[in-house]
Design an enzyme around this catalytic site. Structure first.
Site, PDB file in Angstrom:
ATOM      1  N   GLU A 160      -9.690  10.087 -17.330  1.00 23.42           N
ATOM      2  CA  GLU A 160     -10.407  11.342 -17.125  1.00 23.42           C
ATOM      3  C   GLU A 160     -11.913  11.138 -17.113  1.00 23.42           C
ATOM      4  OE1 GLU A 160      -9.928  14.107 -20.339  1.00 23.42           O
ATOM      5  OE2 GLU A 160     -10.342  12.608 -21.884  1.00 23.42           O
TER       6      GLU A 160
ATOM      7  N   CYS B  55     -14.472  15.672 -13.141  1.00 26.46           N
ATOM      8  CA  CYS B  55     -13.021  15.441 -13.239  1.00 26.46           C
ATOM      9  C   CYS B  55     -12.332  15.504 -11.883  1.00 26.46           C
ATOM     10  CB  CYS B  55     -12.404  16.421 -14.235  1.00 26.46           C
ATOM     11  SG  CYS B  55     -12.553  18.170 -13.759  1.00 26.46           S
TER      12      CYS B  55
ATOM     13  N   HIS C 110      -9.964  21.642 -16.256  1.00 25.65           N
ATOM     14  CA  HIS C 110     -10.027  20.183 -16.273  1.00 25.65           C
ATOM     15  C   HIS C 110      -8.798  19.597 -15.591  1.00 25.65           C
ATOM     16  CE1 HIS C 110     -11.304  16.281 -17.600  1.00 25.65           C
ATOM     17  NE2 HIS C 110     -10.278  16.092 -18.443  1.00 25.65           N
TER      18      HIS C 110
END
Length: 454
Positions: free
Chosen positions: A427, A366, A415
């Site tokens: 993402e 990420c 994240h």
């Protein structure tokens, strides 16, 4: 798209039209039989309901007969008690009458033996003179009259008591008759109970037969319908799977087209490439543990030049960032992968990522995807979402705009994703997935988003 995982599961069974028609024909062929069995069940249920009604009535008749019996018994007992009380009263009255007679007889005898003339009375009563004699004679007459009055009253009481005894005997006779009637009703009640039991036994067997037939009919009907429903369910499941497959293919095609368009714009944006390359040239690999383990990185002879300030700003800069990120749609996830120039080999984590073989994959995690996206406008980001959370201006998540970074977990430690607007975000989520566009998840989001370009 590179590294794309299968979008849908393997197809479920798909019955042919011939199989569906055959199953429906079996149902049609059995309709008459099933309908007849259903009618039998309905008739049996009606018969059982009628029997239940009759049984209920007979049971209440039994209760009524028993109540009548007990009432008659109570009345007979009460009448018998009344007769006994009357007879006892008669005996008491007779005794009082006999006592009165005895007193009256004694008085008469005593008066006779002592005489009825004035001299006898004076002697008997001890009178002192004529006036006294007359007064005492008057008293004697009153005493005699009182005794007779008492005797007359007792005779009347005896007559009234005799009348009451007669009435009590009549009541006893009627009560005995009612008791006999109640006993007869008791016999009728016992017969009714016996009749109910016989009817229940007879209908119990009939009910069992009818219920067995009903259950068999329902089982046959259910089996026939389940067969067709099962085949139709399989067909519906296949159609749903096929629709999902088509939707996924369309989404993949759209994503591929978007990625291709974005990649084309990225390829044409020489300035963005140069800015990213310049950032990457002066950076030590973030996975390097010591100076000897350079991982193929050679320190520059001269100090790395400072990043060139972005030549674009505002909405152009935001679109450059988004184009670079979207150009990587479908690239596989690799934990620890990604830098300013693009996807890199992942690293070991001793856990989940290793189980997916991320250390043998070239891709992004990420934070690595964010590094690549923002490098095109000359912004260098650390390879850790927690540090990226403090790299720009924090704005409330409810006010985030296109191009802002979205974070999850305590202190943004879990994240990071790139907000695209319209409730969508770009993402690289986790091992086993690819870079993708997802709906924004609000659960677990940090209070702030981070804005790198104003």
């Amino acid at each position: 798209m590179p590294g794309a995982a299968p979008a849908v599961p393997p197809p479920p069974p798909n019955p042919s039209d011939a199989e569906l028609e055959s199953g429906q024909a079996q149902v049609s062929a059995g309709v008459a039989q099933v309908s007849d069995l259903i009618n039998q069940v309905a008739s049996a249920n009606q018969e059982l309901a009628r029997l239940d009604d009759e049984v209920a009535i007979k049971r209440e008749d039994v209760n009524r007969a028993l109540v009548d019996l007990q009432t008659a018994r109570d009345e007979a007992d009460a009448a018998g008690e009344l007769v006994n009380q009357s007879r006892q009263a008669m005996r008491d009255a007779d005794a009082r009458i006999e006592q009165a007679k005895d007193r009256l007889t004694n008085y008469a005898v005593e008066s006779y033996t002592k005489g009825r003339n004035a001299a006898s009375l004076v002697s008997y009563l001890g009178a002192e003179g004529p006036e006294d004699i007359l007064e005492r004679a008057l008293i004697m007459r009153r005493l005699a009259a009182g005794q007779k009055a008492v005797l007359d009253n007792l005779q009347r009481a005896r007559t009234e008591q005799a009348n009451r005894e007669s009435a009590a005997r009549e009541a006893k006779r009627r009560a005995d008759a009612a008791k006999d009637t109640a006993n007869a009703k008791k016999v009728e009640a016992e017969q009714a109970i016996a009749g109910v039991r016989a009817a229940l036994e007879e209908q119990g067997s009939r009910k069992a037969e009818v219920e067995a037939a009903r259950d068999a009919a329902q089982a046959q009907l259910a089996a026939a319908r389940d067969n067709v429903a099962g085949l139709q369910g399989q067909r519906d499941a296949y159609i749903a799977w096929d629709n999902q497959r088509r939707a996924e293919e369309a989404a993949e095609a759209a994503a591929a087209a978007a990625a291709a368009e974005a990649a084309g714009r990225v390829a044409e944006d020489r300035a963005a490439q140069e800015r990213a390359a310049q950032l990457a040239e002066g950076q030590r690999p973030h996975t390097q543990l010591d100076d000897e383990d350079s991982g193929g990185w050679t320190p520059p002879v001269q100090p790395a030049p400072s990043p060139v300030p972005p030549s674009v700003s505002g909405s152009d800069a935001i679109e450059t960032v988004i184009d670079r990120g979207m150009s990587q749609l479908g690239v596989q996830y690799a934990w620890g992968g990604g830098n300013a120039n693009g996807p890199t080999l992942g690293i070991r984590d001793g856990g989940v990522a290793d189980s997916f073989g991320d250390f043998n994959k070239v891709g992004f995690d990420c934070s690595g995807l964010m590094i690549y996206a923002f490098a095109g406008i000359g912004i260098s980001l650390p390879h850790y979402s927690g540090y990226q959370y403090t790299a720009g201006t924090q704005v409330p998540s409810s006010q985030m705009r296109r191009g802002d970074m979205i974070f999850y977990g305590p202190n943004a430690s879990k994240h990071v994703a790139l907000y695209l607007g319209g409730g969508q975000m770009l993402e690289a989520l986790q091992s086993g997935t690819v870079v993708r566009v997802s709906a924004v998840r609000w659960d677990g989001m940090t209070p702030y988003a981070v804005r790198m370009v104003s």
